[in-house]
Scaffold this motif. Structure first.
Motif, PDB file in Angstrom:
ATOM      1  N   GLU A 158       3.308  -1.676  -4.974  1.00 20.53           N
ATOM      2  CA  GLU A 158       4.702  -2.102  -4.893  1.00 20.53           C
ATOM      3  C   GLU A 158       4.943  -2.703  -3.514  1.00 20.53           C
ATOM      4  O   GLU A 158       4.555  -2.117  -2.493  1.00 20.53           O
ATOM      5  N   VAL A 159       5.575  -3.863  -3.488  1.00 16.83           N
ATOM      6  CA  VAL A 159       5.885  -4.547  -2.227  1.00 16.83           C
ATOM      7  C   VAL A 159       7.366  -4.896  -2.228  1.00 16.83           C
ATOM      8  O   VAL A 159       7.882  -5.455  -3.202  1.00 16.83           O
ATOM      9  N   LEU A 160       8.037  -4.581  -1.127  1.00 17.67           N
ATOM     10  CA  LEU A 160       9.466  -4.867  -0.994  1.00 17.67           C
ATOM     11  C   LEU A 160       9.650  -6.087  -0.112  1.00 17.67           C
ATOM     12  O   LEU A 160       9.153  -6.148   1.018  1.00 17.67           O
ATOM     13  N   PHE A 161      10.391  -7.074  -0.625  1.00 17.45           N
ATOM     14  CA  PHE A 161      10.716  -8.283   0.119  1.00 17.45           C
ATOM     15  C   PHE A 161      12.205  -8.245   0.448  1.00 17.45           C
ATOM     16  O   PHE A 161      13.049  -8.212  -0.449  1.00 17.45           O
ATOM     17  N   SER A 162      12.515  -8.250   1.742  1.00 13.32           N
ATOM     18  CA  SER A 162      13.913  -8.137   2.171  1.00 13.32           C
ATOM     19  C   SER A 162      14.086  -8.823   3.520  1.00 13.32           C
ATOM     20  O   SER A 162      13.306  -8.581   4.457  1.00 13.32           O
ATOM     21  N   GLY A 163      15.098  -9.678   3.621  1.00 13.95           N
ATOM     22  CA  GLY A 163      15.397 -10.338   4.883  1.00 13.95           C
ATOM     23  C   GLY A 163      14.262 -11.180   5.433  1.00 13.95           C
ATOM     24  O   GLY A 163      14.062 -11.240   6.648  1.00 13.95           O
ATOM     25  N   GLY A 164      13.497 -11.822   4.570  1.00 17.59           N
ATOM     26  CA  GLY A 164      12.384 -12.652   5.018  1.00 17.59           C
ATOM     27  C   GLY A 164      11.148 -11.861   5.420  1.00 17.59           C
ATOM     28  O   GLY A 164      10.173 -12.443   5.905  1.00 17.59           O
ATOM     29  N   GLU A 165      11.158 -10.550   5.232  1.00 19.18           N
ATOM     30  CA  GLU A 165      10.010  -9.711   5.571  1.00 19.18           C
ATOM     31  C   GLU A 165       9.495  -9.014   4.323  1.00 19.18           C
ATOM     32  O   GLU A 165      10.198  -8.901   3.319  1.00 19.18           O
ATOM     33  N   GLU A 166       8.265  -8.547   4.396  1.00 16.45           N
ATOM     34  CA  GLU A 166       7.693  -7.797   3.286  1.00 16.45           C
ATOM     35  C   GLU A 166       7.147  -6.466   3.791  1.00 16.45           C
ATOM     36  O   GLU A 166       6.665  -6.357   4.917  1.00 16.45           O
ATOM     37  N   ARG A 167       7.262  -5.466   2.947  1.00 14.97           N
ATOM     38  CA  ARG A 167       6.774  -4.128   3.307  1.00 14.97           C
ATOM     39  C   ARG A 167       6.097  -3.508   2.097  1.00 14.97           C
ATOM     40  O   ARG A 167       6.667  -3.463   1.013  1.00 14.97           O
ATOM     41  N   GLU A 168       4.876  -3.062   2.304  1.00 11.78           N
ATOM     42  CA  GLU A 168       4.150  -2.380   1.233  1.00 11.78           C
ATOM     43  C   GLU A 168       4.714  -0.972   1.073  1.00 11.78           C
ATOM     44  O   GLU A 168       4.681  -0.170   1.994  1.00 11.78           O
ATOM     45  N   VAL A 169       5.231  -0.688  -0.108  1.00 11.44           N
ATOM     46  CA  VAL A 169       5.810   0.630  -0.383  1.00 11.44           C
ATOM     47  C   VAL A 169       4.761   1.570  -0.963  1.00 11.44           C
ATOM     48  O   VAL A 169       4.668   2.735  -0.586  1.00 11.44           O
ATOM     49  N   VAL A 170       3.974   1.061  -1.891  1.00  9.59           N
ATOM     50  CA  VAL A 170       2.965   1.863  -2.576  1.00  9.59           C
ATOM     51  C   VAL A 170       1.687   1.051  -2.725  1.00  9.59           C
ATOM     52  O   VAL A 170       1.746  -0.140  -3.038  1.00  9.59           O
ATOM     53  N   SER A 171       0.563   1.695  -2.514  1.00 10.28           N
ATOM     54  CA  SER A 171      -0.725   1.087  -2.829  1.00 10.28           C
ATOM     55  C   SER A 171      -1.672   2.223  -3.200  1.00 10.28           C
ATOM     56  O   SER A 171      -2.144   2.962  -2.340  1.00 10.28           O
ATOM     57  N   ILE A 172      -1.898   2.382  -4.498  1.00 13.80           N
ATOM     58  CA  ILE A 172      -2.671   3.514  -5.001  1.00 13.80           C
ATOM     59  C   ILE A 172      -3.825   3.011  -5.846  1.00 13.80           C
ATOM     60  O   ILE A 172      -3.662   2.118  -6.675  1.00 13.80           O
ATOM     61  N   GLU A 173      -4.984   3.581  -5.637  1.00 15.95           N
ATOM     62  CA  GLU A 173      -6.136   3.338  -6.493  1.00 15.95           C
ATOM     63  C   GLU A 173      -6.526   4.674  -7.120  1.00 15.95           C
ATOM     64  O   GLU A 173      -6.579   5.691  -6.443  1.00 15.95           O
ATOM     65  N   TYR A 174      -6.765   4.670  -8.421  1.00 12.58           N
ATOM     66  CA  TYR A 174      -7.028   5.924  -9.111  1.00 12.58           C
ATOM     67  C   TYR A 174      -8.047   5.712 -10.221  1.00 12.58           C
ATOM     68  O   TYR A 174      -8.290   4.593 -10.663  1.00 12.58           O
ATOM     69  N   GLU A 175      -8.630   6.811 -10.666  1.00 10.33           N
ATOM     70  CA  GLU A 175      -9.616   6.783 -11.735  1.00 10.33           C
ATOM     71  C   GLU A 175      -9.069   7.500 -12.960  1.00 10.33           C
ATOM     72  O   GLU A 175      -8.412   8.533 -12.843  1.00 10.33           O
ATOM     73  N   ILE A 176      -9.352   6.940 -14.121  1.00  7.00           N
ATOM     74  CA  ILE A 176      -9.031   7.588 -15.388  1.00  7.00           C
ATOM     75  C   ILE A 176     -10.362   7.936 -16.035  1.00  7.00           C
ATOM     76  O   ILE A 176     -10.923   7.175 -16.810  1.00  7.00           O
ATOM     77  N   ALA A 177     -10.880   9.102 -15.679  1.00  9.68           N
ATOM     78  CA  ALA A 177     -12.206   9.483 -16.168  1.00  9.68           C
ATOM     79  C   ALA A 177     -12.250  10.977 -16.473  1.00  9.68           C
ATOM     80  O   ALA A 177     -13.262  11.627 -16.282  1.00  9.68           O
ATOM     81  N   GLY A 178     -11.123  11.513 -16.923  1.00  9.22           N
ATOM     82  CA  GLY A 178     -11.084  12.926 -17.265  1.00  9.22           C
ATOM     83  C   GLY A 178     -10.638  13.825 -16.130  1.00  9.22           C
ATOM     84  O   GLY A 178     -10.529  15.040 -16.308  1.00  9.22           O
ATOM     85  N   PHE A 179     -10.380  13.266 -14.939  1.00 10.47           N
ATOM     86  CA  PHE A 179      -9.970  14.084 -13.797  1.00 10.47           C
ATOM     87  C   PHE A 179      -8.527  13.816 -13.378  1.00 10.47           C
ATOM     88  O   PHE A 179      -8.083  14.280 -12.337  1.00 10.47           O
ATOM     89  N   GLU A 180      -7.774  13.078 -14.205  1.00  8.40           N
ATOM     90  CA  GLU A 180      -6.420  12.719 -13.801  1.00  8.40           C
ATOM     91  C   GLU A 180      -5.461  13.906 -13.795  1.00  8.40           C
ATOM     92  O   GLU A 180      -4.338  13.788 -13.304  1.00  8.40           O
ATOM     93  N   PHE A 181      -5.894  15.053 -14.337  1.00  4.55           N
ATOM     94  CA  PHE A 181      -5.052  16.247 -14.295  1.00  4.55           C
ATOM     95  C   PHE A 181      -5.057  16.907 -12.912  1.00  4.55           C
ATOM     96  O   PHE A 181      -4.254  17.816 -12.653  1.00  4.55           O
TER      97      PHE A 181
END
Length: 226
Positions: A158-181
């Motif tokens: 997720e990236v927020l663009f406001s007032g001519g600037e940008e800010r990264e709010v969220v950057s997540i990498e995850y695996e779906i291989a039976g360990f998501e619990f």
């Protein structure tokens, strides 16, 4: 009673810290995934909600506007890192704002910001652009969820663009291989059980050492025969 309470609080604190460490190591956040939902909820007006898709060649196309169903948020707990649930947190915030959620913006106006938010991955991607009026003027939150980056490996941003600037709010990498619990609540419960077991074993060992260290008291009338 006071000692027992202090021991319990210490177990909770240690278990929480260790569980947060493992959660951050696994998913990139300590307790719950960060979100731009707070930015959306604090705005004054919803201007537009645009859904988009990007193919493997980088071509951006609009996706059909889908009605927001509040019931779909129930199945998404706060600690879930799944891209669908992260998007649902944003849509739940959208529902609190006045404005037309079916209004979209043109791709020509959104394309530069979509490319900035989604250019990290070459595979098929998708997301949405939420444009609101906030205290500082117009703000736009652009989300992007990737296809399979590698085997069972996905990403969300997720990236927020406001007032001519940008800010990264969220950057997540995850695996779906039976360990998501293995999210924060599950890790915390496991660590409480482990730490309680370790404390119990340590207490038993300490009591046994105390008992074995006590001197034997000779009863009256008894004597030691050599």
């Amino acid at each position: 009673m006071r000692t027992k309470m202090l021991v319990f609080l210490a177990l909770v604190l240690v278990s929480g810290v260790v569980a947060s460490y493992f959660s951050h190591a696994l998913w990139g956040y300590a307790i719950t995934p960060p979100s731009g939902a707070g930015v959306i909820a604090s705005a004054h007006q919803l201007e537009a909600l645009t859904r988009f898709a990007i193919d493997t060649q980088g071509n951006v196309e609009l996706r059909a506007v889908e009605p927001i169903e509040p019931g779909e948020f129930v199945a998404c707990p706060l600690f879930d890192f799944d891209a669908r649930c992260l998007s649902s947190r944003l849509l739940a915030a959208v529902l609190t704002l006045p404005g037309d959620a079916s209004r979209t913006e043109s791709l020509e106006s959104l394309r530069p910001q979509i490319e900035r938010a989604c250019s990290l991955w070459p595979m098929r991607r998708g997301g949405m652009a939420i444009t609101v009026q906030g205290d500082s003027g117009q703000e736009r939150l652009v989300t992007c969820s990737s296809g399979e980056v590698s085997n069972d490996h996905y990403a969300y941003r997720e990236v927020l663009f406001s007032g001519g600037e940008e800010r990264e709010v969220v950057s997540i990498e995850y695996e779906i291989a039976g360990f998501e619990f293995l999210t924060m609540p599950f890790l915390f419960i496991v660590m409480m059980i482990v730490n309680s077991g370790l404390f119990g074993c340590g207490w038993v060992v300490w009591k046994l050492r105390q008992i074995l260290a006590e001197p034997m008291v000779e009863e009256p009338g008894s004597r030691i025969v050599s």
